[in-house]
Each structure stands twice: as structure tokens, then as C-alpha cells.
Design an enzyme around this catalytic site. Structure first.
Site, PDB file in Angstrom:
ATOM      1  CG  ASP A  53      -1.586  -1.262   1.519  1.00  0.00           C
ATOM      2  OD1 ASP A  53      -2.032  -1.885   0.537  1.00  0.00           O
ATOM      3  OD2 ASP A  53      -1.692  -1.659   2.703  1.00  0.00           O
ATOM      4  NE  ARG A 106     -10.700  -4.020  -1.216  1.00  0.00           N
ATOM      5  CZ  ARG A 106      -9.723  -4.902  -1.069  1.00  0.00           C
ATOM      6  NH1 ARG A 106      -8.521  -4.492  -0.712  1.00  0.00           N
ATOM      7  NH2 ARG A 106      -9.921  -6.170  -1.273  1.00  0.00           N
TER       8      ARG A 106
END
Ligand code: CA
Ligand code: CA
Length: 448
Positions: free
Chosen positions: A229, A322
Site C-alpha cells: 500500500d 473500497r
């Protein structure tokens, strides 16, 4: 006076009190007070999360490295300098790290650019050999890859991780120097099991895994999974992510090939908040050109009683899903702008997903739906998550998104939650002007 919260002075409460007292003693008017406030303003690098500004303001609040002494204020422009300034992941001395310009995480200590081939060198990994070894036609779909090529892939991935993953210690502020295109390209900030971190005014781009792993058991057709990430919070508490820009650019997913019939996904999350992370405020960021944008809770059994996150005044544009995917926690989503028009090949699946009993309050947000888009597809859930809240607009019209979703789905969203947001500094009770207002007040590069 119009006072969008991005402009409010972010000085400490104490400074406010002193200034107010001085103003009262001198009998000065509001205009003079404003001048005094500016004169006494704390510089960007020393600013702290304002009082009551979301969950990260809970308890001790979030001050990052504001207490740093002068020996712990660093300005860095290279990967090696950043690594040195961060120091040990367990050193909790308050520190401010000013990032000047764009740091390329895929560079060695001498500043030489590193490629995927550099990380794979000596491991024996090759994508062609990997694809041959784990082709579902011969390897099947029942077990994860194992053996020579998977070992080689893992070794190459570890070599890249060593270079591009930056562990952020407690009591740290990472802030972009205004006017320098400050940010990190190709890197992953990892905030793990530490408290009190501020991340502001930075552009995170091209966080790419050179060595995605095939998982034939992920979903019905298998998936390629990546490890990094741009910012990852695991067991992190009191984190303020403010005025950052997240993008896959320049290598967009739409340019990815497919292997075994599935997209060769080299990106993971933009900002994932998992493994019992808690007390996080995500404010005035731009999330763009990305698929799996923000995960809250890594599985349906992530930590109960944590994962409390406030998400406000962000722009989500050109993202697939998301925004966030919320699990378990008490999550406040307000004054965001979701543009669900397809951008650069990123076609939205849904924006907010509430599952695993997540207690989401979504209020005063605005959605832009393209022509032919369906309101019922803006939300998602597993039948156990809640989404409460009012004041949401779709294309400028007051809309009950939950009712629209529930009318079209059997796994219905619950409409009541077990809490009431109290840390709501800056909450605006209309979403009408968000598209325009947020366009110029979010992301990296607007703070000075
Ligand atoms: Ca993943
Ligand atoms: Ca992730």
C-alpha cells in the site's frame, strides 16, 4: 467570513487562548485579531491535528513530531536521506521529516535507479518461468504456488521490500515542503504498532510490486495480489493523513496485461488501515486512478473495539472500489466527494462497503453518477454492516443511498449504528458545494 476548515489556523489551542486574551486586553477588532493569528501561526511542519477533528483527536490527540527539538527536524530529498531521518522503527523521539521534491523509492543508496530486474537478480525468478510453473491448466487451482519459482519470487519481492518499504516510528510528522512537488514515488510508508503519526502534503504515486503473487483460491477465478500500500497502518493509533494525493500514475492498471485470465495487478491499497489500527483521521486527500483504495480491517475477524476512523473532505475520483471497504469499526464518512465517472480505465464497482458489522455513519457526502449509472451500486455490503446518516446527495439531489441499495440487494445494509459521532470539527451540514470546494482544497500542493 467563509471559513473552510482547510483554511482555519492549525495552531494549538494554547496559542488561540493567548491570542484571544491579547486581543481582548487590547480591545482590538476582528480584523486585527486575524492579523495577529497569522503572525503567530505555527509553520506547516509543526502543526497538529485540531481539537475534535475526527477520531485521531480522541484522548491524547495527534501531534506527530511537533515536539521535536531542532536536532530532530530533517529535510530530505533522497531515499537514503529519508531512511536515515526515519531511523529505527522503535525510536520514539519526536521528529519532523520535511520531504522536499519527489523521492524515488526504487533507488539505491547512491541514488541509482533500481529496476525489477535488479531486485530479481540472483534469485532465479522469471515471470515466464513462474507463469509456466503455476498455470492452472497444469498446476490446478486448489493450492497456492509453492516450489522453486515461488521461492524465487518471494526472494525477489523481499529484495524490493527492503528498498521501498519505509517504517515510520512513533511521534513522527512527515510533511511535504510546499512548492516542491513533494512526495514519494514507488514507496510504501508502513506505520506499524506505533502511536501518533502525521502524514501531510505528500503525493504518493506508482507504489508497484514487481513480483505479484498468483493466488488461485482468491475468488472464483483466482487473483494476482501485490504487497504494497502507498501508506499502510497496522496496529497504528492516532494517525492523521491530511492533504495527500494518491495515484497509480504513471503506470495505470488499465495498461496491465492479463495472465491466467486475470489482471496482473501490481498495486495494492492506497491507504489501508488494518490489524487493530485505531483513532485515525483521513482528511482532505485525493484518491485517484486506483482500484483497491482503502481497506479498514484486513479480515472479518480483525479487531473488535478498534478500527475507529473519520474520513472527511476527501475527493475520490477514478477509483474502482473500497472508498472505503469498512469492517467492524465505528467509521464516520462525511463531506466527501465521490466522482464515479470512469476515468483512465478505472470503472467504479462501488464506493462505500460496510461489512463484518461495521458501524458506518455516512452523512453530507456528494456523489457524482455518470449518465446510466445506478444509485443502487454506490454502496456494498455483506448483510451485517450498517450505514446510517442523512444529507447525502447524488448529482445534487437528496438521496437515500441505503434504501436504493437495499431495494436491489438481498444482503441488506442495516440502517442503525451503535454510536453517535462527537469528534466532528469542520463538519458542514450541506454537501451542495463540495464538488467545487474540494477541487481546490484537497490533495498535496495546496497547503503553504
Ligand atoms: Ca492484496
Ligand atoms: Ca493492503
Amino acid at each position: 467570513m467563509a471559513s473552510p476548515s482547510h483554511r482555519r489556523s492549525l495552531r494549538t489551542r494554547r496559542t488561540v487562548l493567548v491570542s484571544t486574551a491579547a486581543m481582548a486586553a487590547a480591545g482590538l477588532g476582528a480584523a486585527v485579531f486575524a492579523m495577529n493569528a497569522n503572525a503567530g501561526a505555527v509553520d506547516l511542519a509543526h502543526q497538529v491535528l485540531p481539537a475534535k477533528d475526527g477520531w485521531a483527536a480522541s484522548g491524547t490527540g495527534t501531534t506527530g513530531g511537533a515536539q521535536a527539538d531542532s536536532a530532530h527536524v530533517f529535510t530530505v530529498s533522497t531515499r537514503a536521506q529519508l531512511v536515515k531521518a526515519l531511523g529505527s522503527a522503535t525510536n520514539s523521539t519526536a521528529k519532523i521529516i520535511r520531504i522536499k521534491g519527489t523521492i524515488d523509492a526504487n533507488a539505491n543508496d547512491a541514488g541509482k535507479k533500481l529496476t525489477c530486474a535488479d531486485y530479481a537478480a540472483g534469485t532465479g525468478y522469471s515471470l515466464a518461468a513462474y507463469l509456466k510453473a503455476y498455470d492452472p491448466a497444469t498446476y490446478g487451482r486448489s493450492k497456492l504456488p509453492s516450489g522453486t519459482q515461488e521461492k524465487a519470487r518471494a526472494a525477489a519481492q523481499a529484495a524490493q521490500a527492503k528498498n521501498i518499504a519505509f517504517k515510520v516510528p512513533a511521534n513522527t510528522t512527515l510533511v511535504g515542503v510546499p512548492g516542491t512537488n513533494a512526495g514519494i514515488t514507488g514507496g510504501s510508508l508502513q506505520v506499524k504498532s506505533v502511536d501518533n503519526v502525521i502524514i501531510r502534503n505528500l503525493t504518493f504515486s506508482a507504489t508497484e510490486d514487481c513480483f505479484p503473487q498468483w493466488d488461485p483460491t482468491d475468488g472464483s477465478t483466482g487473483n494476482w495480489n501485490s504487497a504494497y500500500d502507498s501508506v499502510t497502518l497496522r496496529g497504528a493509533t492516532h494517525v492523521w493523513a491530511d492533504h495527500n494525493t494518491f495515484t497509480d500514475a504513471p503506470h495505470l492498471d488499465s495498461a496491465n496485461p492479463k495472465y491466467y485470465g486475470r489482471e496482473y495487478q501490481i498495486h495494492d491499497g492506497d491507504l489501508d488501515i488494518t490489524n487493530g489500527s485505531d483513532l485515525v483521521t483521513v482528511e482532505r486527500n485525493q484518491f485517484t486512478n486506483h482500484d483497491k483504495t482503502m481497506l479498514i480491517g484486513s479480515s472479518d475477524t480483525d479487531s473488535v473495539g478498534k478500527l475507529r476512523v473519520s474520513i472527511h473532505h476527501n475527493v475520490w475520483k477514478g477509483i474502482v472500489q473500497r472508498a472505503p471497504l469498512a469492517r467492524i469499526g465505528q467509521i464516520h464518512i462525511y463531506n466527501n466527494y465521490f466522482d464515479t465517472t470512469t476515468l483512465n480505465g478505472y470503472a467504479p464497482l462501488y464506493t462505500v462497503n460496510s461489512r463484518a458489522k461495521a458501524q458506518v455513519v455516512a452523512e453530507y457526502n456528494a456523489w457524482k453518477l455518470p449518465s446510466g449509472g445506478k444509485t443502487a451500486k454506490l454502496l456494498s455490503g455483506d448483510g451485517t454492516g450498517s450505514v446510517a446518516g442523512t444529507g447525502n446527495l447524488v448529482n445534487g439531489t437528496a438521496t437515500d443511498l441505503v434504501a436504493a441499495y437495499n431495494a436491489a440487494n438481498s444482503k441488506k445494509l442495516k440502517t442503525t449504528v451503535n454510536w453517535k459521532p462527537a469528534l466532528t470539527t469542520g463538519l458542514q451540514t450541506t454537501a451542495k458545494n463540495l464538488a467545487t470546494e474540494l477541487a481546490g482544497t484537497t490533495g498535496a500542493g495546496v497547503l503553504s
